[in-house]
Design an enzyme around this catalytic site. Structure first.
Site, short mmCIF file in Angstrom:
data_model
loop_
_atom_site.label_atom_id
_atom_site.label_comp_id
_atom_site.label_asym_id
_atom_site.label_seq_id
_atom_site.Cartn_x
_atom_site.Cartn_y
_atom_site.Cartn_z
N LEU A 1 99.75 76.45 45.50
CA LEU A 1 99.40 77.83 45.81
C LEU A 1 97.91 78.04 45.59
CD1 LEU A 1 102.44 79.66 44.14
CD2 LEU A 1 102.25 78.66 46.44
N ALA B 1 95.96 80.58 47.60
CA ALA B 1 95.58 81.64 48.54
C ALA B 1 94.94 82.84 47.88
CB ALA B 1 96.81 82.09 49.33
N GLY B 2 95.03 82.95 46.54
CA GLY B 2 94.50 84.13 45.87
C GLY B 2 92.97 84.19 45.91
N ARG C 1 88.54 88.16 39.53
CA ARG C 1 88.04 88.18 38.15
C ARG C 1 87.03 87.07 37.87
NH1 ARG C 1 93.38 88.30 34.61
NH2 ARG C 1 94.35 87.56 36.56
N LYS D 1 87.96 80.72 44.11
CA LYS D 1 88.41 80.41 42.76
C LYS D 1 88.81 78.95 42.57
CE LYS D 1 92.44 81.81 41.10
NZ LYS D 1 93.52 82.56 40.40
N ASP E 1 95.10 76.73 40.45
CA ASP E 1 94.15 77.02 39.37
C ASP E 1 94.67 76.54 38.02
OD1 ASP E 1 96.17 78.83 38.86
OD2 ASP E 1 94.93 80.63 39.00
N ASN F 1 91.68 82.22 35.61
CA ASN F 1 91.48 83.45 36.38
C ASN F 1 90.12 84.08 36.15
OD1 ASN F 1 94.09 83.67 37.68
ND2 ASN F 1 94.92 84.08 35.64
N LYS G 1 63.37 54.84 44.78
CA LYS G 1 64.13 55.55 45.82
C LYS G 1 64.35 54.63 47.01
CE LYS G 1 62.63 57.60 49.18
NZ LYS G 1 62.60 57.39 50.68
N ARG H 1 38.83 46.92 47.06
CA ARG H 1 38.13 47.98 46.33
C ARG H 1 36.63 47.74 46.49
NH1 ARG H 1 40.15 45.74 40.43
NH2 ARG H 1 38.67 44.03 40.22
#
Length: 468
Positions: free
Chosen positions: A8, A10-11, A15, A22, A102, A228, A351, A440
C-alpha cells in the site's frame, strides 16, 4: 502454495510536510517502499502489486519493473486500496501479504514466521502484532482466551476499559487466503465516521463467518513503526542503522563506534575489516576483507578490495585495488580505478582515470581522463589538463614514467614508458619512451630590479592617495 504481495503506497503523507512523496523518503539510504518490496520478494512472493496514488509516477519510476501497479485514484481507506488489486489477483489461489509501503523495518524473518503460522493453522488471515508498554493510538488485538485465535481488532477510540489495557497491537501487516480476502472485501462498507473502507473490517467479517484468524507477535516492536512524519522517520533510521551495524559486527566486521557510523542497507563488508568513526558507506558499496576504512570516510557505490585503506576521503563510483591506500583528504570521483599497491595521498583528485599497480600520486594533484600505467610517480601539484572549454581529452602515461612536481600535461598527450618529465614543465607534445622532457623558460635574475618594483608600487599608491 503461491504467494503474492500487495504494498500500500497510495497515501499522500501530509504530515511529512515534504515535496518528496512519503514512501520515497530514504531510511539508511534506500526509499522506504524499496525496503518493503525487497522484503516481500525475499519470502518468495511471485507477484508484487504496488498500490499507487499520490506521486504515482515517482514511485513507478523508482521501482521500475520490480513490481506491478494499480492506481487508487481516490483515497477511500485501506480496504478500498487493497480492492484495487482485485483485477490482478482476485482469481489467484494462494496467500497474499498486505503491507504498508511506509513500514521499512519489517524483516524477512518475521514475515516468514507469520506465513509459517498462517499455513500451520490453516488460517484465513494472520495479523502481525506487537506488544507495547504504551499502546495509545493503536488498534488492540483481542484474542480468544481458550485457543488464542484473534476475535477482533478494536480501535483506540472504541476500546472498553478492559480492551484499553491490552498491550498487543495491530501493526497493519497481514497475510490472507487470497480468495477469502477478496470475497470479504466485497462485504466491507463505509458506514463509519470517515466514510472509508477499512481493511480491518475484513478481520471481523472472517471471524463472523467462522474462519480462523491468527496473530503472530513479533519479538521486535520496532517493526510496528509506520513512518508518518519526520520524527518517525528519524526513529526508523536509528533502528535500521543499529540493525545493519549489528549484522556486520556479527559477521566479523569491527565497527569502532557504531553510534557515529552510517552504513547503507545494501552495503557489503568482508570479515576483519575495521570501520573507524565518522564513516558513511552508501549505495551498492562493496568492501573486501582486512580493510581499514575511516575515520571520516564517505564512500558511495564503490568497490574496495582486500587490504585497502581509505582515510578521511570521499569516494563516489570508484574502485580501489588490493593493498592500496587512499587519503587523507583525497577525492575519487566517478570512473576512478586504482590498481593494487597504489598510493593516492592528501588533496589528490582522481576522475575517470585508471592508475595501474604500484603507481603513486602522493599529494596536491589532479588526474582526470587519464590512463596511468604501472609504477608511475606523479609529483606534487601535477595536473592532467583534460578540458579545453569544449572537449575533454585523454592523457596516457605508460609504465615507470616519472612526472615531476607542478607539471601540466596538456591533453591529448602521451608520456612514454620510462620517460621523465622535469618539474615545472608544461607539456604539449607527446614524450617517447625513456625521453626526458623539459618545457620551461631559462631563469634570468635581474640585480636590483626588486627594489625598483617596490619603488614603483609605492609611488603609484601615493599618487592615488593624493588624488583622493
Amino acid at each position: 502454495m503461491k504467494r503474492f504481495a500487495i504494498v500500500l503506497a497510495a497515501g499522500q503523507g501530509k504530515r511529512m510536510k515534504s515535496k518528496l512523496y512519503k514512501v520515497l523518503h530514504p531510511v539508511c539510504g534506500k526509499p522506504m517502499v524499496g525496503h518493503v518490496l525487497d522484503t516481500v520478494k525475499k519470502v518468495e512472493c511471485e507477484r508484487s502489486i504496488v498500490v499507487v496514488g499520490h506521486g504515482a509516477e515517482a514511485v513507478k519510476s523508482y521501482l521500475g519493473t520490480n513490481a506491478e501497479y494499480v492506481l487508487q485514484e481516490q483515497q477511500l481507506g485501506t480496504g478500498h486500496a487493497v480492492k484495487q488489486a482485485g483485477a490482478l489477483l482476485s482469481k489467484e489461489e494462494g496467500t497474499t501479504i498486505v503491507i504498508c509501503g511506509d513500514t521499512p523495518l519489517v524483516t524477512e524473518e518475521t514475515l516468514q514466521a507469520m506465513l509459517d503460522l498462517h499455513a500451520r493453522k490453516n488460517a484465513a488471515a494472520t495479523i502481525l502484532t506487537a506488544s507495547m508498554d504504551h499502546p495509545q493510538g493503536y488498534g488492540r488485538i483481542i484474542r480468544d482466551t481458550e485457543n488464542g485465535s484473534v476475535l477482533r481488532i478494536v480501535e483506540q477510540k472504541d476500546c472498553s476499559p478492559e480492551e484499553d489495557a491490552v498491550k498487543e497491537i495491530n501493526t497493519g501487516t497481514y497475510c490472507f487466503d487470497n480468495a477469502k480476502l477478496f470475497a470479504a472485501l466485497e462485504k466491507v462498507t463505509n458506514s463509519n465516521a470517515q466514510q472509508e473502507y477499512y481493511l480491518t473490517d475484513v478481520i471481523g467479517i472472517l471471524v463472523r463467518e467462522g474462519e480462523v484468524v491468527e496473530g503472530y507477535m513479533t519479538d521486535d516492536c520496532a517493526e510496528s513503526i509506520g513512518v508518518n512524519d519526520r520524527l518517525a522517520l528519524s526513529e526508523a533510521e536509528a533502528f535500521m542503522r543499529e540493525r545493519i551495524n549489528r549484522k556486520h559486527m556479527l559477521n566479523g566486521v569491527t565497527i569502532i563506534d557504531p553510534g557515529s557510523t552510517y552504513i547503507g542497507a545494501d552495503v557489503t563488508i568482508g570479515a576483519d575489516t575495521v570501520i573507524y568513526p565518522g564513516t558513511t558507506l552508501a549505495g551498492q558499496t562493496v568492501i573486501g576483507e582486512d580493510c581499514e576504512i575511516g575515520p571520516d570516510a564517505d564512500i558511495e557505490d564503490s568497490r574496495i578490495y582486500d587490504g585497502a585503506k581509505v582515510k578521511r576521503s570521499v569516494l563516489c563510483q570508484a574502485e580501489v585495488g588490493k593493498e592500496t591506500t587512499v587519503g587523507p583528504f583525497a577525492y575519487l570521483r566517478p570512473g576512478a580505478k586504482l590498481g593494487e599497491h597504489v598510493k593516492v595521498g592528501d588533496f589528490v583528485e582522481i576522475k575517470n582515470a585508471s592508475l595501474d599497480n604500484g603507481s603513486k600520486v602522493s599529494h596536491l594533484s589532479y588526474v582526470g581522463d587519464a590512463q596511468v600505467g604501472k609504477n608511475v610517480n606523479i609529483g606534487c601539484g601535477a595536473i592532467t589538463v583534460n578540458y579545453d572549454g569544449y572537449n575533454k581529452s585523454i592523457t596516457e602515461i605508460e609504465d615507470d614514467a616519472f612526472i615531476g612536481s607542478n607539471v601540466n600535461l596538456i591533453a591529448p598527450v602521451k608520456i612514454g614508458k620510462g620517460a621523465y618529465v622535469v618539474a615545472g614543465s608544461t607539456v604539449t607534445r607527446s614524450v617517447s619512451d625513456n625521453e626526458m622532457a623539459i618545457a620551461r623558460t631559462r631563469q634570468e635574475n635581474k640585480p636590483g630590479y626588486a627594489e625598483k618594483l617596490r619603488a614603483r608600487a609605492k609611488a603609484k599608491k601615493e599618487k592615488a592617495q593624493a588624488e583622493s
